[in-house]
Design a protein around this motif. Sequence first.
Motif, PDB file in Angstrom:
ATOM      1  N   ALA A 164       0.899  -1.239   0.042  1.00  0.00           N
ATOM      2  CA  ALA A 164      -0.177  -0.062   0.061  1.00  0.00           C
ATOM      3  C   ALA A 164       1.074   1.037  -0.195  1.00  0.00           C
ATOM      4  O   ALA A 164       1.991   1.256   0.548  1.00  0.00           O
ATOM      5  CB  ALA A 164      -0.933   0.027   1.487  1.00  0.00           C
ATOM      6  N   VAL A 165       0.342   2.233  -0.529  1.00  0.00           N
ATOM      7  CA  VAL A 165       1.308   3.423  -0.697  1.00  0.00           C
ATOM      8  C   VAL A 165       0.253   4.662  -0.393  1.00  0.00           C
ATOM      9  O   VAL A 165      -0.946   4.657  -0.671  1.00  0.00           O
ATOM     10  CB  VAL A 165       1.788   3.928  -2.160  1.00  0.00           C
ATOM     11  N   ILE A 166       0.678   5.802   0.056  1.00  0.00           N
ATOM     12  CA  ILE A 166      -0.224   6.789   0.404  1.00  0.00           C
ATOM     13  C   ILE A 166       0.626   8.170   0.134  1.00  0.00           C
ATOM     14  O   ILE A 166       2.032   8.054   0.327  1.00  0.00           O
ATOM     15  CB  ILE A 166      -0.591   6.986   1.973  1.00  0.00           C
ATOM     16  N   THR A 167       0.193   9.054  -0.692  1.00  0.00           N
ATOM     17  CA  THR A 167       0.930  10.143  -0.948  1.00  0.00           C
ATOM     18  C   THR A 167       0.781  11.303  -0.152  1.00  0.00           C
ATOM     19  O   THR A 167      -0.059  11.347   0.958  1.00  0.00           O
ATOM     20  CB  THR A 167       0.197  10.517  -2.412  1.00  0.00           C
ATOM     21  N   SER A 168       1.359  12.449  -0.492  1.00  0.00           N
ATOM     22  CA  SER A 168       1.371  13.668   0.503  1.00  0.00           C
ATOM     23  C   SER A 168      -0.050  14.237   0.646  1.00  0.00           C
ATOM     24  O   SER A 168      -0.468  14.723   1.593  1.00  0.00           O
ATOM     25  CB  SER A 168       2.381  14.672   0.323  1.00  0.00           C
ATOM     26  N   GLY A 169      -0.725  14.054  -0.644  1.00  0.00           N
ATOM     27  CA  GLY A 169      -2.027  14.595  -0.670  1.00  0.00           C
ATOM     28  C   GLY A 169      -3.049  13.630  -0.063  1.00  0.00           C
ATOM     29  O   GLY A 169      -4.375  13.985  -0.222  1.00  0.00           O
ATOM     30  N   GLY A 170      -2.870  12.650   0.038  1.00  0.00           N
ATOM     31  CA  GLY A 170      -3.722  11.473   0.878  1.00  0.00           C
ATOM     32  C   GLY A 170      -4.329  10.341  -0.050  1.00  0.00           C
ATOM     33  O   GLY A 170      -4.939   9.737   0.549  1.00  0.00           O
ATOM     34  N   SER A 171      -3.915  10.585  -1.040  1.00  0.00           N
ATOM     35  CA  SER A 171      -4.176   9.561  -2.243  1.00  0.00           C
ATOM     36  C   SER A 171      -3.620   8.180  -1.856  1.00  0.00           C
ATOM     37  O   SER A 171      -2.328   8.072  -1.383  1.00  0.00           O
ATOM     38  CB  SER A 171      -4.082   9.862  -3.717  1.00  0.00           C
ATOM     39  N   THR A 172      -4.316   6.958  -2.172  1.00  0.00           N
ATOM     40  CA  THR A 172      -3.508   5.805  -1.731  1.00  0.00           C
ATOM     41  C   THR A 172      -3.980   4.561  -2.879  1.00  0.00           C
ATOM     42  O   THR A 172      -4.912   4.907  -3.523  1.00  0.00           O
ATOM     43  CB  THR A 172      -4.748   4.979  -0.566  1.00  0.00           C
ATOM     44  N   ASN A 173      -3.224   3.710  -2.533  1.00  0.00           N
ATOM     45  CA  ASN A 173      -3.129   2.809  -3.550  1.00  0.00           C
ATOM     46  C   ASN A 173      -2.736   1.567  -2.884  1.00  0.00           C
ATOM     47  O   ASN A 173      -1.986   1.563  -2.104  1.00  0.00           O
ATOM     48  CB  ASN A 173      -2.068   2.987  -4.896  1.00  0.00           C
ATOM     49  N   TYR A 174      -3.319   0.196  -3.375  1.00  0.00           N
ATOM     50  CA  TYR A 174      -3.170  -0.896  -2.699  1.00  0.00           C
ATOM     51  C   TYR A 174      -3.029  -1.988  -3.530  1.00  0.00           C
ATOM     52  O   TYR A 174      -3.617  -2.229  -4.732  1.00  0.00           O
ATOM     53  CB  TYR A 174      -4.547  -1.358  -1.866  1.00  0.00           C
ATOM     54  N   ALA A 175      -2.241  -2.915  -3.319  1.00  0.00           N
ATOM     55  CA  ALA A 175      -2.138  -4.166  -4.181  1.00  0.00           C
ATOM     56  C   ALA A 175      -3.644  -4.902  -3.914  1.00  0.00           C
ATOM     57  O   ALA A 175      -4.487  -4.899  -2.842  1.00  0.00           O
ATOM     58  CB  ALA A 175      -1.162  -5.208  -3.549  1.00  0.00           C
ATOM     59  N   ASP A 176      -3.783  -5.619  -5.346  1.00  0.00           N
ATOM     60  CA  ASP A 176      -5.120  -6.183  -5.272  1.00  0.00           C
ATOM     61  C   ASP A 176      -5.463  -7.253  -4.167  1.00  0.00           C
ATOM     62  O   ASP A 176      -6.610  -7.555  -3.667  1.00  0.00           O
ATOM     63  CB  ASP A 176      -5.390  -6.905  -6.630  1.00  0.00           C
ATOM     64  N   SER A 177      -4.203  -7.931  -3.719  1.00  0.00           N
ATOM     65  CA  SER A 177      -4.399  -8.967  -2.835  1.00  0.00           C
ATOM     66  C   SER A 177      -4.711  -8.615  -1.430  1.00  0.00           C
ATOM     67  O   SER A 177      -5.089  -9.259  -0.513  1.00  0.00           O
ATOM     68  CB  SER A 177      -3.097  -9.668  -2.574  1.00  0.00           C
ATOM     69  N   VAL A 178      -4.813  -7.216  -1.119  1.00  0.00           N
ATOM     70  CA  VAL A 178      -5.068  -6.769   0.087  1.00  0.00           C
ATOM     71  C   VAL A 178      -6.158  -5.639   0.275  1.00  0.00           C
ATOM     72  O   VAL A 178      -6.566  -5.182   1.393  1.00  0.00           O
ATOM     73  CB  VAL A 178      -3.848  -5.986   0.871  1.00  0.00           C
ATOM     74  N   LYS A 179      -6.794  -5.387  -0.873  1.00  0.00           N
ATOM     75  CA  LYS A 179      -7.807  -4.408  -0.975  1.00  0.00           C
ATOM     76  C   LYS A 179      -9.032  -4.863  -0.229  1.00  0.00           C
ATOM     77  O   LYS A 179      -9.434  -6.302  -0.217  1.00  0.00           O
ATOM     78  CB  LYS A 179      -8.181  -4.143  -2.503  1.00  0.00           C
ATOM     79  N   GLY A 180      -9.669  -4.068   0.539  1.00  0.00           N
ATOM     80  CA  GLY A 180     -10.702  -4.250   1.451  1.00  0.00           C
ATOM     81  C   GLY A 180     -10.283  -4.706   2.796  1.00  0.00           C
ATOM     82  O   GLY A 180     -11.160  -4.928   3.745  1.00  0.00           O
ATOM     83  N   ARG A 181      -8.820  -5.527   2.871  1.00  0.00           N
ATOM     84  CA  ARG A 181      -8.446  -5.656   4.203  1.00  0.00           C
ATOM     85  C   ARG A 181      -7.598  -5.021   4.892  1.00  0.00           C
ATOM     86  O   ARG A 181      -7.747  -5.026   6.322  1.00  0.00           O
ATOM     87  CB  ARG A 181      -8.032  -7.226   4.058  1.00  0.00           C
ATOM     88  N   PHE A 182      -6.849  -4.300   4.309  1.00  0.00           N
ATOM     89  CA  PHE A 182      -5.585  -3.323   4.668  1.00  0.00           C
ATOM     90  C   PHE A 182      -5.974  -1.928   4.451  1.00  0.00           C
ATOM     91  O   PHE A 182      -6.493  -1.607   3.646  1.00  0.00           O
ATOM     92  CB  PHE A 182      -4.204  -3.830   4.079  1.00  0.00           C
TER      93      PHE A 182
END
Length: 115
Positions: free
Chosen positions: A49-67
């Motif tokens: 998972a990644v979060i930018t300074s602006g608060g945008s997030t991105n997750y690996a498909d395998s952890v979406k909805g859980r992390f």
Amino acid sequence: QVQLVESGGGSVQSGGSLRLSCAASGRISSFSAMGWYRQAPGKQREMVAVITSGGSTNYADSVKGRFTISRDNAKDTMYLQMNSLKPEDTAVYYCNAVLFINDYWGQGTQVTVSS
């Protein structure tokens, strides 16, 4: 020099939860992005998972909805809330921060999920 220190790893049964923390020596508000990566034995390191300074997030498909990744600029700390853990989540989890063109890494924290 930025230092990152992870904590919160441990052993948990399948379906359990853990919260990882990454404390930074610098002001995380200055980091363009922060993230969690993991590496299982015999496998390459992968983005969780990644979060930018602006608060945008991105997750690996395998952890979406859980992390869930989050950051508290006032505490200079980033978090990873991990729910519904699975044995395949077992890995060393690393904190990453990007400052200008430089990448910084923590020493890693072990997460072990038993079935």
